[in-house]
Write a protein that holds these residues in place. Structure first.
Motif, PDB file in Angstrom:
ATOM      1  N   ASP A   2       0.704  -0.778   0.001  1.00 22.58           N
ATOM      2  CA  ASP A   2       0.082   0.212  -0.582  1.00 22.58           C
ATOM      3  C   ASP A   2       0.527   1.440  -0.324  1.00 22.58           C
ATOM      4  N   ALA A   3       1.970   1.355   0.290  1.00 25.95           N
ATOM      5  CA  ALA A   3       2.976   2.509   0.831  1.00 25.95           C
ATOM      6  C   ALA A   3       4.192   2.075   0.468  1.00 25.95           C
ATOM      7  N   TYR A   4       4.502   2.427  -0.300  1.00 25.87           N
ATOM      8  CA  TYR A   4       6.121   1.494  -0.779  1.00 25.87           C
ATOM      9  C   TYR A   4       6.917   2.785  -1.293  1.00 25.87           C
ATOM     10  N   GLY A   5       8.318   3.155  -1.727  1.00 26.88           N
ATOM     11  CA  GLY A   5       8.797   3.343  -2.273  1.00 26.88           C
ATOM     12  C   GLY A   5      10.433   2.658  -3.092  1.00 26.88           C
ATOM     13  N   ILE A   6      10.649   2.493  -4.101  1.00 26.17           N
ATOM     14  CA  ILE A   6      11.596   1.213  -4.074  1.00 26.17           C
ATOM     15  C   ILE A   6      12.540   2.003  -6.080  1.00 26.17           C
ATOM     16  N   VAL A  25       3.930   1.643 -17.437  1.00 26.91           N
ATOM     17  CA  VAL A  25       2.504   1.333 -17.233  1.00 26.91           C
ATOM     18  C   VAL A  25       3.026   1.305 -15.089  1.00 26.91           C
ATOM     19  N   PHE A  26       2.830   2.345 -14.333  1.00 23.80           N
ATOM     20  CA  PHE A  26       2.671   2.400 -13.511  1.00 23.80           C
ATOM     21  C   PHE A  26       1.371   2.492 -12.160  1.00 23.80           C
ATOM     22  N   THR A  27       1.563   2.105 -10.739  1.00 23.22           N
ATOM     23  CA  THR A  27       0.554   3.003 -10.250  1.00 23.22           C
ATOM     24  C   THR A  27       1.326   3.504  -9.194  1.00 23.22           C
ATOM     25  N   GLY A  28       1.300   4.796  -8.437  1.00 24.90           N
ATOM     26  CA  GLY A  28       1.807   5.622  -7.444  1.00 24.90           C
ATOM     27  C   GLY A  28       2.655   6.925  -8.374  1.00 24.90           C
ATOM     28  N   GLY A  29       3.897   7.231  -8.549  1.00 24.62           N
ATOM     29  CA  GLY A  29       4.440   8.081  -8.931  1.00 24.62           C
ATOM     30  C   GLY A  29       6.116   7.016  -9.126  1.00 24.62           C
ATOM     31  N   LEU A  30       6.582   8.108 -10.217  1.00 22.03           N
ATOM     32  CA  LEU A  30       7.435   7.073 -11.539  1.00 22.03           C
ATOM     33  C   LEU A  30       8.245   7.858 -11.942  1.00 22.03           C
ATOM     34  N   VAL A  31       9.802   7.953 -11.301  1.00 18.64           N
ATOM     35  CA  VAL A  31      11.109   8.568 -12.173  1.00 18.64           C
ATOM     36  C   VAL A  31      11.924   7.476 -13.342  1.00 18.64           C
ATOM     37  N   PHE A  69       7.086   5.380  -6.353  1.00 17.16           N
ATOM     38  CA  PHE A  69       6.764   5.060  -5.335  1.00 17.16           C
ATOM     39  C   PHE A  69       5.470   5.369  -4.964  1.00 17.16           C
ATOM     40  N   LYS A  70       4.246   4.329  -3.935  1.00 16.05           N
ATOM     41  CA  LYS A  70       2.663   4.250  -4.536  1.00 16.05           C
ATOM     42  C   LYS A  70       2.303   4.673  -2.833  1.00 16.05           C
ATOM     43  N   ASP A  71       1.408   5.748  -2.399  1.00 20.45           N
ATOM     44  CA  ASP A  71       1.236   6.263  -0.997  1.00 20.45           C
ATOM     45  C   ASP A  71      -0.256   6.034  -0.772  1.00 20.45           C
TER      46      ASP A  71
END
Length: 98
Positions: A2-6, A25-31, A69-71
């Motif tokens: 549910d909440a992560y950053g990798i 293709v993603f859920t959350g944010g991405l760089v 990352f996703k929250d």
């Protein structure tokens, strides 16, 4: 889940000089960066998105970096990474069903 950053970092072998289109293709944010050149930057922890960007690359080894990352607990995690050229179909660079 549910909440992560990798952060994923690695190398990619480019077979011929060409313009390459990288996408995710993603859920959350991405760089997404290739050779320290930022191609995609979406700073939202609750996005549900698909982004692509083109870059001219010479044949040889290149570095990539994906920060994800996703929250948003109400959305499932997902992350796909792919590449293509004008003369090729997209090639998945992620694990099946990721």
């Amino acid at each position: 889940e549910d909440a992560y950053g990798i952060v994923y970092e690695g190398n990619i072998h480019i077979p011929v000089d060409d313009q390459y289109e990288f996408g995710s293709v993603f859920t959350g944010g991405l760089v997404l960066s290739i050779d320290d050149r930022e191609l995609i930057n979406l700073q939202r922890g609750d996005a549900w998105d698909t982004r692509t960007a083109k870059i001219d690359l010479k044949a040889g080894k290149h570095t990539f970096r994906i920060a994800s990352f996703k929250d948003a607990s109400w959305m499932p995690p997902r992350l796909a990474f792919f590449v293509k050229t004008a003369n090729s179909a997209p090639k998945e660079l992620h694990a099946y069903n990721s």
